[in-house]
Design a protein around this motif. Structure first.
Motif, PDB file in Angstrom:
ATOM      1  N   LYS A 149       0.827  -1.209   0.000  1.00 22.59           N
ATOM      2  CA  LYS A 149       0.000   0.000   0.000  1.00 22.59           C
ATOM      3  C   LYS A 149       0.859   1.256   0.000  1.00 22.59           C
ATOM      4  N   LEU A 199       1.378   4.682  -3.341  1.00 18.99           N
ATOM      5  CA  LEU A 199       0.462   4.366  -4.438  1.00 18.99           C
ATOM      6  C   LEU A 199       0.415   5.478  -5.482  1.00 18.99           C
ATOM      7  N   TRP A 251      -4.117  -0.382  -6.652  1.00 18.28           N
ATOM      8  CA  TRP A 251      -4.989   0.270  -5.677  1.00 18.28           C
ATOM      9  C   TRP A 251      -6.010  -0.694  -5.080  1.00 18.28           C
ATOM     10  N   ASN A 283      -6.053  -1.385  -1.484  1.00 14.56           N
ATOM     11  CA  ASN A 283      -6.176  -0.204  -0.639  1.00 14.56           C
ATOM     12  C   ASN A 283      -7.651   0.094  -0.409  1.00 14.56           C
ATOM     13  N   GLU A 306      -9.369   0.998   2.209  1.00 15.74           N
ATOM     14  CA  GLU A 306      -9.849   1.898   3.264  1.00 15.74           C
ATOM     15  C   GLU A 306     -10.880   2.859   2.691  1.00 15.74           C
TER      16      GLU A 306
END
Ligand code: ZN
Ligand code: ZN
Length: 414
Positions: free
Chosen positions: A335, A338, A406, A409, A411
């Motif tokens: 991560k 990026l 991505w 990732n 979140e």
């Protein structure tokens, strides 16, 4: 249908092709660029020009294109002999001398694809003006974005500059009509790129029943061709442009690795084997890529030496290293950095085609320097390997899907 259609009519969503984020497109404001809020990718260049301007540029470009194909390009006088080259002379010489794949590559990217690119733009925009059926126009315009970088007149002219400096050192050189036509053609192609609003074209080309109603981004897939978003389920072709839909590029990791490894293997012979031979009075001198650069520097042509060094040594290495870095980090689910990695992707995507300079230079020298026993230039193994490196690295970048970086990732976004 299982997807939830939100009541947000008039608001268009886009999936960023570089990071996969869904965001809303703003209203049309000429001159502005709608950027992805996460990675900065330009989702929509809102051009000031009406669609008639790129149409005019494409039609003017077509005229210059015909001149460039038909007129003589460059003439050289030496040893009481005269040599004239048209645009096709170099590729044809390469093919006749047994370097068919290099010749075919130069032929395609300098003579065929610029014409196809202009033809796509002119036919689509004329068709829209004249209210032609939109289905064939959509099928045609789908090819504009993927083929566009392969029209390499701009790179060819840089290769010509390097060849020209080498030629003037040895012979008396006369430039001809086709060169000026090529410069005008390059300007016309660049003007088309800078003024054509692809989103506006797709808005006018899109299917009649297409409505830009918003979908739940969790259950949507962006079209790689026209950008519109589609329900992820029960939808195989784009609602707006008919292009096949794929959530991610298929087999992206394995294809990108295969192209990268093949290119890395060929990068070594491309640098070890001679790139071209210069035979003069029974003496043959072989040049490797690096040898050619050193020679340019030796005669004081530092800017050109640096240009060729950058295009032929630095760019391929940067691309190979960048691809390996992006692939390894994406497969490990990293991560970190990026945004930096996405910028890396954009840079190596942009600079890839400029490595062709040396190939074009060889094709021009081969076309002109054949003065029997006095002076003869021929291509050699190095140029074949190098051409393969350039093409394979471009394929590698195209095969890689930057959204895979991505995808780990997850979140929640602000
Ligand atoms: Zn983005
Ligand atoms: Zn589409």
């Amino acid at each position: 249908m299982s997807h939830s259609t939100q009541a947000l009519s008039g608001v268009e969503w886009r999936e960023c092709p570089h990071c996969g984020l869904f965001s809303q497109l703003p209203q049309h404001q000429p001159g502005l660029v709608a950027e992805c809020p996460r990675c900065g990718y330009a989702l929509w260049h809102m051009r000031r020009a009406h669609l008639q301007f790129p149409l005019a540029c494409a039609l003017a470009g077509a005229l210059f294109y015909i001149f460039a194909l038909l007129a003589p390009f460059i003439e050289v006088t030496a040893f009481g002999r005269f040599a004239m080259a048209r645009l096709e002379t170099g590729p044809v010489q390469l093919i006749n001398a047994g370097w068919g794949s290099v010749g075919a590559l130069v032929f395609a990217v300098t003579m065929i694809l610029p014409g196809i690119k202009l033809g796509i733009v002119a036919a689509t925009l004329l068709g829209l003006e004249m209210k032609f059926p939109r289905r064939p126009l959509r099928a045609l315009f789908r090819w504009y974005a993927p083929l566009s970088p392969w029209a390499m007149i701009d790179v060819y002219l840089l290769g010509f500059m390097v060849a020209y400096t080498r030629l003037t050192g040895m012979f008396s050189v006369h430039l001809d009509t086709a060169l000026y036509a090529l410069i005008c053609l390059m300007i016309a192609l660049a003007s088309v790129d800078a003024s054509l609003d692809q989103e506006m074209v797709w808005r006018r080309l899109g299917k009649r029943n297409y409505t830009p109603t918003s979908l739940d981004p969790d259950k949507a897939v962006g079209c790689k061709t026209c950008g519109s978003i589609n329900p992820a389920e029960n939808q195989r072709f784009c609602r707006r442009c008919d292009a096949p839909l794929q959530p991610r590029k298929p087999a992206s990791f394995s294809r990108a690795w295969a192209f990268t490894i093949a290119a890395a293997c060929l990068y070594i012979p491309a640098n070890i084997y001679p790139f071209m031979n210069l035979t003069s009075l029974a003496q043959t001198q072989s040049y490797t890529i690096m040898g050619g650069i050193v020679e340019l520097a030796d005669v004081g042509l530092w800017p050109l030496a640096l240009l060729v060094f950058f295009a032929s040594i630095t760019i391929p290495l940067l691309k190979l290293a960048g691809m390996a870095y992006m692939l390894v980090s994406a497969q490990r689910g990293s991560k970190r950095l990026l945004n930096g990695r996405t910028v890396t992707y954009r840079i190596i995507d942009f600079i890839g085609r400029w490595s062709m300079i040396d190939i074009f230079m060889v094709s021009i020298l081969v076309a002109l320097v054949h003065f029997g026993r006095f002076a003869n230039v021929s291509a050699n193994t190095g140029s074949l390997c190098f051409a393969a490196v350039v093409v394979l690295t471009i394929f590698a970048v195209n095969a890689f899907d930057p959204r895979l970086m991505w995808d780990h990732n997850k979140e929640p976004e602000a």
